[in-house]
Design an enzyme around this catalytic site. Structure first.
Site, mmCIF file in Angstrom:
data_model
loop_
_atom_site.group_PDB
_atom_site.id
_atom_site.type_symbol
_atom_site.label_atom_id
_atom_site.label_comp_id
_atom_site.label_asym_id
_atom_site.label_seq_id
_atom_site.Cartn_x
_atom_site.Cartn_y
_atom_site.Cartn_z
ATOM 1 N N GLU A 95 -36.312 -51.304 88.011
ATOM 2 C CA GLU A 95 -36.897 -52.320 87.147
ATOM 3 C C GLU A 95 -35.782 -53.285 86.704
ATOM 4 O OE1 GLU A 95 -38.573 -52.207 82.525
ATOM 5 O OE2 GLU A 95 -37.791 -50.420 83.486
ATOM 6 N N ASP A 199 -20.911 -42.204 81.285
ATOM 7 C CA ASP A 199 -19.986 -43.318 81.554
ATOM 8 C C ASP A 199 -20.270 -44.416 80.533
ATOM 9 O OD1 ASP A 199 -18.064 -44.892 82.734
ATOM 10 O OD2 ASP A 199 -19.214 -45.338 84.547
HETATM 11 P P1 ADP Z 1 -22.122 -51.331 89.382
HETATM 12 O O1 ADP Z 1 -22.783 -50.049 89.782
HETATM 13 O O2 ADP Z 1 -21.693 -52.168 90.529
HETATM 14 O O3 ADP Z 1 -21.007 -51.134 88.347
HETATM 15 P P2 ADP Z 1 -23.963 -52.056 87.275
HETATM 16 O O4 ADP Z 1 -25.056 -51.046 87.325
HETATM 17 O O5 ADP Z 1 -22.937 -51.896 86.190
HETATM 18 O O6 ADP Z 1 -23.245 -52.213 88.685
HETATM 19 O O7 ADP Z 1 -24.663 -53.489 87.160
HETATM 20 C C1 ADP Z 1 -23.924 -54.690 87.143
HETATM 21 C C2 ADP Z 1 -24.447 -55.595 86.031
HETATM 22 O O8 ADP Z 1 -25.801 -55.917 86.277
HETATM 23 C C3 ADP Z 1 -24.429 -54.917 84.676
HETATM 24 O O9 ADP Z 1 -23.260 -55.213 83.981
HETATM 25 C C4 ADP Z 1 -25.635 -55.463 83.982
HETATM 26 O O10 ADP Z 1 -25.272 -56.638 83.288
HETATM 27 C C5 ADP Z 1 -26.564 -55.840 85.094
HETATM 28 N N1 ADP Z 1 -27.661 -54.859 85.296
HETATM 29 C C6 ADP Z 1 -27.564 -53.573 85.721
HETATM 30 N N2 ADP Z 1 -28.756 -53.006 85.839
HETATM 31 C C7 ADP Z 1 -29.657 -53.954 85.483
HETATM 32 C C8 ADP Z 1 -31.091 -53.974 85.402
HETATM 33 N N3 ADP Z 1 -31.825 -52.921 85.741
HETATM 34 N N4 ADP Z 1 -31.670 -55.119 84.993
HETATM 35 C C9 ADP Z 1 -30.929 -56.204 84.673
HETATM 36 N N5 ADP Z 1 -29.599 -56.237 84.739
HETATM 37 C C10 ADP Z 1 -28.956 -55.132 85.135
#
Ligand code: ADP
Length: 294
Positions: A95, A199
């Site tokens: 989502e 984390d």
């Molecule tokens: P990675 O696994 O590469 O570290 P993240 O899961 O931290 O990536 O996601 C990168 C960025 O995307 C996050 O810092 C956040 O701002 C955004 N993000 C992550 N998941 C979502 C989501 N489900 N919906 C909107 N933005 C998201």
């Protein structure tokens, strides 16, 4: 995008049993490990992460971790939709959460909700599967005793990776000394096995458009809740309201202040294993301070 948008839209339609076609694809920055995209349909949005095909295990563990936190009902996480491999790339679709700004009690709400999530517990420490912290493997085999778990599957596991990376004997020697004296940090404190984000730095926390907290990018396992709190203090970014609300909901043991450095050592070692550089001397410094306390 590195893969076919049409195929991804079809995969989403199948997984959700709802028609979905992509109107626009936007690159999302800010991640450390994967490339990420916002997929926008007519009235639904999904968040897509891509990695090389070998990254599938990592995505499957992330999806299960999100599922575990979602099932706690304690705090909002992006609902995981599906994962797999397409066009030679591993994908994770969840989502998409639209971020908003804080309302008056957002920080207190995070404190209360994190404490509620920590009340979800298991008999043993660990999880039913291994996962990753950043891109570093994180072993989670269930263990009865928390100190054994933390020593073997957290501290010494990262030290071994660091030595393989060329950290040298001094680190190993200090780690062995610390490992042999670990019990002294615990006294008669016996934590329960709480559901942890794993984390929890400020980059993995956001607010939705209603100002409610959202957690993402977890490295879930069942462990001492102090480990989650310690990490929030390692890189900062959490307000005093957050800590006050957490402690009101579930007070912390007085020994937390002593164990905090021990728990954060894991993340500093992991940062050395991920990024190298000055994290090695930081880890050695923390070990020296901890050893001096014994
Ligand atoms: P990675 O696994 O590469 O570290 P993240 O899961 O931290 O990536 O996601 C990168 C960025 O995307 C996050 O810092 C956040 O701002 C955004 N993000 C992550 N998941 C979502 C989501 N489900 N919906 C909107 N933005 C998201």
């Amino acid at each position: 995008m590195e893969i076919s948008g049409e195929k991804i839209a079809e995969i989403i339609s199948t997984a959700t049993a709802l028609p979905f076609s992509i109107n626009s694809i936007r690159t999302v920055g800010g991640g450390c490990i994967n490339s990420a995209y916002l997929l926008e349909g007519r009235d639904t949005r999904y968040f897509l992460k891509l990695n090389h095909a070998e990254g599938l295990e990592m995505f499957s563990a992330e999806a299960e971790g999100l599922g575990e936190m979602e099932a706690s009902g304690a705090i909002r996480v992006p609902h995981p939709v599906c994962h797999g491999v397409v066009d030679g790339k591993a994908y994770l679709i969840m989502e998409h959460v639209t971020f908003g700004s804080a309302r008056g009690d957002s920080s207190r709400c995070l404190g209360r909700q994190l404490a509620a999530m920590h009340r979800c517990s298991r008999k043993q420490f660990g999880w039913h599967r291994d996962n990753t912290i950043g891109s570093t493997p994180q072993p989670n085999a269930y263990t009865e005793n928390w100190i054994d778990f933390y020593r073997d599957r957290r501290l010494l596991f990262q030290v071994e990776l660091a030595v393989r990376r060329g950290a040298g004997n001094a680190l190993e020697r200090k780690a062995d000394q610390l490992a042999a004296s670990l019990e002294q940090f615990f006294g008669d404190y016996r934590p329960m096995a709480s559901l942890l984000h794993g984390d929890l730095w400020s980059g993995n926390y956001a607010l939705d458009t209603s100002g409610a907290p959202v957690l993402f990018d977890p490295a879930v396992y069942f462990g001492d809740r102090e480990a989650d709190l310690a990490m929030t203090e390692l890189f900062g970014g959490f307000s005093s309201d957050f800590y006050a609300a957490y402690r009101e909901a579930w007070p912390l043991d007085a020994g937390y202040e002593r164990r905090k450095g021990l728990y954060n050592l894991y993340h500093i070692l992991n940062h050395y294993n991920l990024f190298g550089g000055g994290y090695l001397s930081q880890a050695e410094g923390v070990m020296e301070r901890l050893l001096a306390e014994i």
